[in-house]
Design an enzyme around this catalytic site. Structure first.
Site, PDB file in Angstrom:
ATOM      1  N   LYS A  26      -7.719   6.232  -0.972  1.00 34.09           N
ATOM      2  CA  LYS A  26      -6.434   6.488  -1.893  1.00 34.09           C
ATOM      3  C   LYS A  26      -6.479   5.857  -3.229  1.00 34.09           C
ATOM      4  O   LYS A  26      -6.188   6.456  -4.402  1.00 34.09           O
ATOM      5  CB  LYS A  26      -5.462   6.224  -1.199  1.00 34.09           C
ATOM      6  CG  LYS A  26      -3.992   6.471  -1.790  1.00 34.09           C
ATOM      7  CD  LYS A  26      -3.136   6.572  -0.810  1.00 34.09           C
ATOM      8  CE  LYS A  26      -2.744   5.303   0.123  1.00 34.09           C
ATOM      9  NZ  LYS A  26      -1.710   4.525  -0.633  1.00 34.09           N
ATOM     10  N   SER A 172      -1.905  -8.522  -7.098  1.00 31.53           N
ATOM     11  CA  SER A 172      -1.656  -7.358  -6.984  1.00 31.53           C
ATOM     12  C   SER A 172      -2.556  -6.576  -8.060  1.00 31.53           C
ATOM     13  O   SER A 172      -2.555  -6.641  -9.128  1.00 31.53           O
ATOM     14  CB  SER A 172      -0.271  -7.021  -7.403  1.00 31.53           C
ATOM     15  OG  SER A 172      -0.015  -5.603  -7.550  1.00 31.53           O
ATOM     16  N   ASP A 320      -3.510  -3.870   3.187  1.00 31.61           N
ATOM     17  CA  ASP A 320      -2.893  -2.643   3.762  1.00 31.61           C
ATOM     18  C   ASP A 320      -3.463  -2.513   5.544  1.00 31.61           C
ATOM     19  O   ASP A 320      -2.668  -1.530   5.768  1.00 31.61           O
ATOM     20  CB  ASP A 320      -3.580  -1.372   3.101  1.00 31.61           C
ATOM     21  CG  ASP A 320      -3.139  -1.560   1.759  1.00 31.61           C
ATOM     22  OD1 ASP A 320      -1.955  -1.879   1.316  1.00 31.61           O
ATOM     23  OD2 ASP A 320      -3.808  -0.870   0.911  1.00 31.61           O
TER      24      ASP A 320
HETATM   25  C1  S3P Z   1      -3.250  -0.677  -4.354  1.00 32.24           C
HETATM   26  C2  S3P Z   1      -2.961  -2.213  -4.487  1.00 32.24           C
HETATM   27  C3  S3P Z   1      -2.178  -2.821  -3.324  1.00 32.24           C
HETATM   28  C4  S3P Z   1      -2.306  -1.745  -1.910  1.00 32.24           C
HETATM   29  C5  S3P Z   1      -2.010  -0.596  -2.157  1.00 32.24           C
HETATM   30  C6  S3P Z   1      -2.997   0.156  -3.189  1.00 32.24           C
HETATM   31  C7  S3P Z   1      -4.046  -0.063  -5.345  1.00 32.24           C
HETATM   32  O1  S3P Z   1      -1.007  -2.844  -3.645  1.00 32.24           O
HETATM   33  O2  S3P Z   1      -1.426  -2.424  -1.100  1.00 32.24           O
HETATM   34  O3  S3P Z   1      -2.080   0.310  -1.208  1.00 32.24           O
HETATM   35  O4  S3P Z   1      -4.817   1.004  -5.275  1.00 32.24           O
HETATM   36  O5  S3P Z   1      -4.120  -1.095  -6.544  1.00 32.24           O
HETATM   37  P1  S3P Z   1      -0.531  -4.192  -4.356  1.00 32.24           P
HETATM   38  O6  S3P Z   1      -0.977  -4.028  -5.785  1.00 32.24           O
HETATM   39  O7  S3P Z   1       0.928  -4.093  -4.614  1.00 32.24           O
HETATM   40  O8  S3P Z   1      -0.962  -5.160  -3.685  1.00 32.24           O
END
Ligand code: S3P
Length: 438
Positions: A26, A172, A320
């Protein structure tokens, strides 16, 4: 999401067997469409996740004037318009359930010559956006939110952003990526420093598109004003989707599953460390690379699990995977302790609350804390649990159902299609019991 839908999941009381192809990653799929759209030239994406989240992102770029062809499922041909080629949309842009879509787009759209509005579904409309609007405002972005820093985001485009040196408070990847995408357009250099390294797909992919970017775990820096060169992207299978099968095969006696060519970016695979520490039998075979990302087949066999204290330093690398980890912990002998995971409270649902409540319903003692939980492994019974419209909570409880003594009803599962279309069919083929819908 196509309306409320529940599952009643049973176990077939048989080992899980087979070789599975898990859908595309994803995180990588979102970024592939975004960067291909901004590139000069035509990019091909192979292994694109046909989930609602990533399709919403692709639909948004079509609305921004980018031609995207779908020659067949999981393939996209993106006719990039260049960094300065996006066009003003004719209405609000709907990110659906996707936090990644909304937060990354906020950075990108803040730097455009036109205004735009990002909206999301009920769950996304409750998720915090100040973590991105804060640093973007320091760059000169003008973004109005609803009360409390929540979506929708009303973005007043400003092509005159300035680079910043930003020390993030939360680990994040979405925040880091939003700032870097804005930084592509900003005057001067943009630097992002993280309290703990997070997934670096944006950095790796920007480099693959020809951008001069320096990065190491926890740090990324780039200069604004660069152009992107089209390139082809091969998306690996999503580790976070594979996670449900890693736990399922670990807990169902006699199981053996091969999950083919799963992405093993080290910032994603904390669950492998945690499960192995619990006694899981997971072997990596046929190691290779897909477009610079490490991939391997994961061969998982049933093994008795025992509880652990999950090391706080691996929490961001498995952020996740806690719904799946909680199910493994519920089936393990002894106690599992999770701490340092307060971020779980602001995911698609409050995952600490969702998993604790559901597991308690199924008979597992769980002590929820502000930033984690303590779980006592035991025997899972049947019952009816709430997923709170959270795809990963729904899938986690369908895994729990495979060892429960009775059927597990799971409310509000339609959002499984956001990240894992066809999950129930694939799980059924591997030996899960029935998923009846109501
Ligand atoms: C993601 C970062 C994570 C993750 C999300 C996808 C990404 O979130 O939990 O499912 O693709 O950068 P956070 O940036 O809030 O940790």
């Amino acid at each position: 999401m196509t309306g409320t839908q529940d599952w009643v999941v049973s176990s077939a009381r048989q080992p899980l067997r087979g070789e599975l192809d898990i859908p595309g990653d994803k995180s990588v799929s979102h970024r592939a469409v975004m960067l291909a759209a901004l590139a000069d030239g035509v990019s091909r994406i192979d292994g694109f996740l046909e989930g609602e989240d990533t399709r919403a992102t692709a639909a948004i770029f079509s609305r921004l004037g980018v031609r995207i062809e779908t020659p067949s499922a999981s393939r996209r041909i993106v006719h990039g318009v260049g960094v300065d080629g996006l066009q003003a949309p004719d209405g609000v842009l709907d990110c659906g359930n996707a936090g990644t879509g909304m937060r990354l787009l906020a950075g990108l759209l803040a730097a455009q010559t036109f205004d735009s509005v990002l909206v999301g579904d009920e769950s996304l409309s409750r998720r915090p956006m100040r973590r991105v609007t804060g640093p973007l405002a320091r760059m000169g972005a003008r973004i109005d939110t609803a009360e409390g820093g929540l979506p929708p985001l009303r973005i007043h485009g400003n092509p005159g952003l300035r680079g910043i040196d930003f020390a993030a408070e939360v680990a994040s990847a979405q925040v880091k990526s939003a700032v870097l995408l804005a930084g592509l357009y900003a005057q001067g250099e943009t630097i992002v420093r993280e309290p703990h390294p997070t997934r670096d797909y944006t950095e790796r992919m920007l480099r693959a598109f020809g951008v001069d970017i320096a990065f190491s775990p926890g740090l990324a820096r780039l200069r604004g004003g660069q152009r992107l060169r089209a390139t082809d992207i091969r998306v690996p299978a999503d580790f976070s989707s594979a996670a449900f099968f890693l736990v399922a095969a670990s807990i169902v006696p006699g199981s053996r599953l091969r999950l083919r060519a799963v992405g093993l970016n080290p910032r994603r695979t904390g669950l492998l460390l945690a499960l192995r520490a619990m006694g899981a039998d997971i072997v990596e075979e046929n190691r290779s690379e897909h477009g610079g990302e490490p991939v391997a087949d994961l061969v998982v066999r049933h093994a008795p699990l025992h509880g652990i204290q999950v090391p706080e330093q691996i929490v961001p690398d498995m952020i996740d995977e806690f719904p799946a980890l909680f199910v493994a912990a519920a089936c393990a002998e002894g106690t599992t302790v999770v701490s340092g995971a307060a971020e779980l409270r602001v995911k698609e649902s409050d995952r600490l609350a969702s998993m604790s409540a559901g597991l308690r319903t199924l008979g597992i003692p769980v002590d929820e804390t502000a930033d984690g939980a303590t779980l006592q492994g035991g025997r899972l019974g049947g019952g009816f649990v709430q997923s709170h419209g959270d795809h990963r909570i729904a899938m986690a409880f369908s895994v729990a159902a495979q060892v429960a003594t009775g059927e597990v009803g799971i409310a509000d599962v339609a959002n499984v299609a956001t990240s894992f279309p066809g999950y129930d069919r694939l799980a059924g083929g591997a030996g899960f019991g029935t998923f009846s819908r109501s």
